[in-house]
Design a protein around this motif. Structure first.
Motif, short mmCIF file in Angstrom:
data_model
loop_
_atom_site.label_atom_id
_atom_site.label_comp_id
_atom_site.label_asym_id
_atom_site.label_seq_id
_atom_site.Cartn_x
_atom_site.Cartn_y
_atom_site.Cartn_z
N ASP A 193 24.57 -22.93 -1.58
CA ASP A 193 23.53 -24.01 -1.26
C ASP A 193 24.00 -24.93 -2.09
OD1 ASP A 193 22.25 -22.44 0.60
OD2 ASP A 193 20.87 -21.54 -0.67
N THR A 194 24.31 -25.06 -3.34
CA THR A 194 24.85 -26.05 -4.24
C THR A 194 25.88 -26.85 -3.76
OG1 THR A 194 23.83 -24.86 -6.13
CG2 THR A 194 25.38 -26.75 -6.59
N ALA A 227 33.52 -26.54 2.24
CA ALA A 227 32.59 -26.01 1.42
C ALA A 227 33.07 -24.82 0.69
CB ALA A 227 31.25 -25.84 2.39
N GLY A 228 33.80 -24.02 1.38
CA GLY A 228 34.25 -22.81 0.75
C GLY A 228 35.31 -23.14 -0.46
N GLU A 229 35.80 -24.02 -0.15
CA GLU A 229 36.79 -24.49 -1.41
C GLU A 229 35.78 -24.89 -2.62
OE1 GLU A 229 39.44 -27.31 -0.09
OE2 GLU A 229 40.34 -26.10 1.53
N LEU A 230 34.86 -25.62 -2.27
CA LEU A 230 34.11 -26.26 -3.30
C LEU A 230 33.14 -25.00 -4.02
CD1 LEU A 230 32.76 -28.32 -4.87
CD2 LEU A 230 31.20 -28.98 -3.27
N VAL A 231 32.82 -24.10 -3.44
CA VAL A 231 32.16 -22.81 -3.76
C VAL A 231 33.09 -22.13 -4.64
CG1 VAL A 231 31.44 -20.45 -3.34
CG2 VAL A 231 30.62 -22.36 -1.85
N ALA A 232 34.34 -22.01 -4.39
CA ALA A 232 35.10 -21.17 -5.18
C ALA A 232 35.52 -22.03 -6.68
CB ALA A 232 36.63 -21.13 -4.48
N ALA A 233 35.57 -23.52 -6.26
CA ALA A 233 35.75 -24.45 -7.46
C ALA A 233 34.64 -24.44 -8.62
CB ALA A 233 36.29 -25.79 -7.15
N VAL A 264 19.93 -5.05 -11.54
CA VAL A 264 20.32 -6.38 -11.71
C VAL A 264 20.84 -6.59 -10.29
CG1 VAL A 264 22.03 -8.27 -12.55
CG2 VAL A 264 21.13 -6.23 -14.24
N CYS A 265 19.85 -7.46 -9.61
CA CYS A 265 20.45 -8.14 -8.20
C CYS A 265 20.71 -9.55 -8.55
CB CYS A 265 18.85 -8.14 -7.23
SG CYS A 265 18.27 -6.55 -6.95
N THR A 266 21.82 -9.61 -7.63
CA THR A 266 22.63 -11.18 -7.73
C THR A 266 22.96 -11.48 -6.41
OG1 THR A 266 24.90 -10.02 -8.02
CG2 THR A 266 23.59 -10.48 -10.06
N ILE A 267 23.47 -12.61 -6.34
CA ILE A 267 23.96 -13.24 -5.05
C ILE A 267 24.86 -12.17 -4.09
CG2 ILE A 267 25.79 -14.29 -5.91
CD1 ILE A 267 23.01 -15.77 -3.55
N GLU A 268 25.46 -11.46 -4.59
CA GLU A 268 26.34 -10.42 -3.84
C GLU A 268 25.68 -9.39 -2.99
OE1 GLU A 268 29.02 -11.51 -7.34
OE2 GLU A 268 26.88 -11.38 -7.02
N ASP A 269 24.45 -9.32 -3.42
CA ASP A 269 23.50 -8.46 -3.09
C ASP A 269 22.78 -8.75 -1.80
OD1 ASP A 269 24.21 -6.33 -4.92
OD2 ASP A 269 23.17 -7.34 -6.31
N VAL A 270 22.76 -10.03 -1.41
CA VAL A 270 21.92 -10.55 -0.43
C VAL A 270 22.70 -11.60 0.49
CG1 VAL A 270 19.71 -10.29 -1.46
CG2 VAL A 270 20.97 -12.33 -1.71
N VAL A 271 22.00 -11.79 1.66
CA VAL A 271 22.68 -12.62 2.58
C VAL A 271 22.10 -14.15 2.45
CG1 VAL A 271 22.80 -13.57 5.04
CG2 VAL A 271 22.61 -11.14 4.50
N ARG A 272 20.95 -14.05 1.86
CA ARG A 272 20.50 -15.68 1.40
C ARG A 272 19.90 -15.49 0.12
NH1 ARG A 272 15.63 -16.33 5.31
NH2 ARG A 272 15.33 -14.64 4.35
N GLY A 273 20.47 -16.66 -0.71
CA GLY A 273 19.75 -16.78 -2.22
C GLY A 273 18.41 -17.45 -2.07
N LYS A 274 17.77 -17.54 -3.47
CA LYS A 274 16.88 -18.22 -3.59
C LYS A 274 17.16 -19.70 -3.20
CE LYS A 274 16.22 -15.78 -8.20
NZ LYS A 274 16.03 -16.00 -9.49
N PRO A 275 16.09 -20.44 -2.61
CA PRO A 275 14.69 -20.12 -2.34
C PRO A 275 14.27 -18.85 -1.51
CG PRO A 275 14.98 -22.25 -1.15
CD PRO A 275 16.27 -21.72 -1.92
N ALA A 276 15.00 -18.45 -0.76
CA ALA A 276 14.72 -17.43 0.24
C ALA A 276 14.54 -16.07 -0.61
CB ALA A 276 16.02 -17.01 0.83
N PRO A 277 13.39 -15.34 0.10
CA PRO A 277 12.80 -14.30 -0.84
C PRO A 277 13.70 -12.83 -1.14
CG PRO A 277 11.87 -14.07 1.27
CD PRO A 277 12.85 -15.30 1.27
N ASP A 278 15.01 -12.81 -0.28
CA ASP A 278 15.94 -11.71 -0.28
C ASP A 278 16.06 -11.02 -1.58
OD1 ASP A 278 15.97 -13.54 1.92
OD2 ASP A 278 17.89 -12.49 2.49
N ILE A 279 16.38 -11.92 -2.74
CA ILE A 279 16.76 -11.24 -4.06
C ILE A 279 15.61 -10.38 -4.58
CG2 ILE A 279 17.35 -11.81 -6.23
CD1 ILE A 279 19.44 -13.67 -5.38
#
Length: 232
Positions: free
Chosen positions: A60-61, A80-86, A145-160
């Motif tokens: 999201d960032t 976007a994918g390149e920026l996520v990796a960077a 420990v739940c992290t972004i790899e464990d869900v489809v959507r990160g915060k602010p979604a409630p998934d984590i």
């Protein structure tokens, strides 16, 4: 759990505690802000504040940074994918042993660990989060420990938060979330937890049921002394 809030003392009957990592347990949020500020400075002027990115996932960032860059004539066309990796690589590189626990974090987790199950719910990567918690001596004291790899959507979604509660097998109405950011608090609240916002900056609005300035305003009450009922 006892809260020494600005509205007076509060007692919560807690079955589980779910906590954020960056800015709540670990003083790593400043690293994230520094990285975002540098990126914004490198890609032109626009009406965007680094604090708007607190609590967001790197995906999201990246999307919001690209939108921000598009506000200026010098907008970057990077995918976007390149920026996520960077961003992920840059952030991981900035995280060093110099990142310390937030004041009172280790002591609070140690006191909670003997009374209720604890989960960490973070938008960070598993590698970064577990490394930070392990360095601080906190990792061994939490159940999961739940992290972004464990869900489809990160915060602010409630998934984590929902994932953390499933692992702990606890009803959200009996769980408390400790959060320092608006996005994190929104995620916890959407998942049905009672939210305790912990942030010393009164100008940052957090959708919390209770607001504190520091972790040392939280203390653990022996089970036999906790008042019956649930305070929200």
């Amino acid at each position: 759990m006892h809260l020494d809030s600005s509205d007076g003392p509060v007692r919560l009957d807690v079955a589980a505690v779910v906590v954020d990592c960056d800015g709540l347990l670990m003083d790593s949020e400043s690293v994230w802000l520094q990285m975002v500020e540098q990126w914004l400075a490198e890609h032109g002027e626009c009406d965007q504040d680094a604090y708007d990115f607190l609590g967001l996932s790197v995906d999201d960032t990246a999307l919001r940074l690209l939108e921000a860059a598009g506000c200026s004539a010098g907008g970057d066309s990077i995918a976007a994918g390149e920026l996520v990796a960077a961003l992920s690589a840059r952030y991981s590189g900035l995280l060093t042993a110099a990142v310390r626990p937030m004041p009172g974090a280790r002591e609070l987790i140690a006191s909670l660990a003997g009374t209720v199950p604890i989960a960490v719910a973070s938008n960070g990567s598993r590698q970064d989060v577990t490394r930070l918690l392990d360095q601080a001596g906190i990792l061994a004291m939490v159940e999961t420990v739940c992290t972004i790899e464990d869900v489809v959507r990160g915060k602010p979604a409630p998934d984590i938060y929902e994932a953390a509660l499933r692992r702990l097998d606890v009803d959200p109405m009996r769980a408390v979330a400790l959060e320092d950011s608006p996005h994190g608090a929104s995620a916890a609240r959407a998942a049905g937890l009672t939210v305790v916002g912990v942030n010393p900056d009164p100008t940052i609005e957090i959708a919390a049921h209770h607001r504190l300035g520091a972790l040392d305003q939280i203390s653990v009450i022996e089970p036999g002394r906790v008042a019956q009922g649930w305070s929200r």
